[in-house]
Motif scaffolding. Structure first.
Motif: not given
Length: 275
Positions: A41-43, A88, A90
């Protein structure tokens, strides 16, 4: 399976990421290689780097997003990110990744677009060796490893794990809606009608906006949706039926055509090669 190490808290990871970006920019060699561990779940917020990045997902599934679309990197695959591209990241599940950052002028003709590739046994061994601490590697040997890694990267086969997004906002909204509720029963005429176009005009428009047909895009979206669920341990039957396929066989045929292996054997192969 690759054993995950204990990962720091989110705040520590954010600080580490800033330090890592600074180290990448300060590196002097043609290739700078480092390992990274992230919790599920790290972004990673929008960022870019002056070097191209070759990121290998050793465990877990990584999703990279930019204005150009989304790209998924399941275990035993890698992603080439061109220098300067804002993106980004995820983490879908716990992730162990190895990254090689390459100066743009090192390769005579570096890929100009994001590529998802299948990782060969040689490439896997080379990038594992590349991230070894400098103290454990002789300088001359390390230079040879980096040079051979760059040669191998250019030879790796592409995999259809990228999902291009149209620039037209109306069409992009349809695509995002489909990702929220994917189905094997997508009908071209329905999308054409929603954009007040004929079927022929819509087909041309979609290909112009994405570079591929809606049929191919739908299949890629199905794989895009299925992989994290399959990697997380869900059954092929459950995933196939949720995606609207009439049978597991129909889903398996599509999956094999897109990725070269049936769902069950696809992940077993990855587990065996990373053990």
């Amino acid at each position: 399976m690759t054993k995950m190490r204990q990962t720091p808290a989110a705040s520590q990871l954010a600080e580490l990421h800033v330090e890592r970006l600074a180290a990448i920019e300060a590196a002097s060699g043609p290739v700078y290689a480092i390992p990274s561990e992230y919790p599920a779940g790290y972004h990673v917020k929008p960022h870019n780097h002056s070097r191209a990045q070759f990121v290998y997902a050793r465990a877990g599934v990584v999703m990279v997003s930019s204005v150009q679309g989304r790209w998924m990197v399941p275990p035993q695959h890698a992603l080439w990110i061109p220098a300067g591209l804002v993106h980004t990241v995820d983490m879908l599940g716990e992730v162990s990744m190895l990254s090689a950052y390459v100066l743009p002028d090192v390769l005579s003709d570096p890929p100009s677009a994001i590529r998802v590739v299948a990782v060969s046994d040689l490439a896997r061994a080379l990038i594992i060796e590349a991230v070894a601490p400098v103290a454990e590697a002789r300088t001359g040997r390390r230079e040879l490893v980096m040079a051979l890694l760059l040669e191998e990267v250019l030879r790796l086969p592409d995999r259809p794990l990228g999902l291009p997004f149209p620039s037209d906002q109306r069409l992009a909204n349809l695509c995002r809606g489909f990702l929220d509720n994917p189905s094997a029963r997508l009908v071209i005429d329905d999308w054409a009608e929603r954009l007040a176009m004929s079927r022929r005009a819509f087909t041309r428009f979609f290909r112009k906006e994405t570079g591929i047909s809606l049929s191919t895009w739908r299949q890629q979206a199905a794989v895009f949706t299925a992989l994290p669920r399959l990697a997380g341990g869900e059954t092929v039957t459950a995933v196939a039926l949720d995606l609207g396929y009439d049978s597991v066989a129909a889903f398996t045929t599509m999956f094999r055509r897109m990725l070269g292996a049936a769902p069950r054997s696809y992940f077993k192969t990855g587990e065996q090669s990373s053990s």
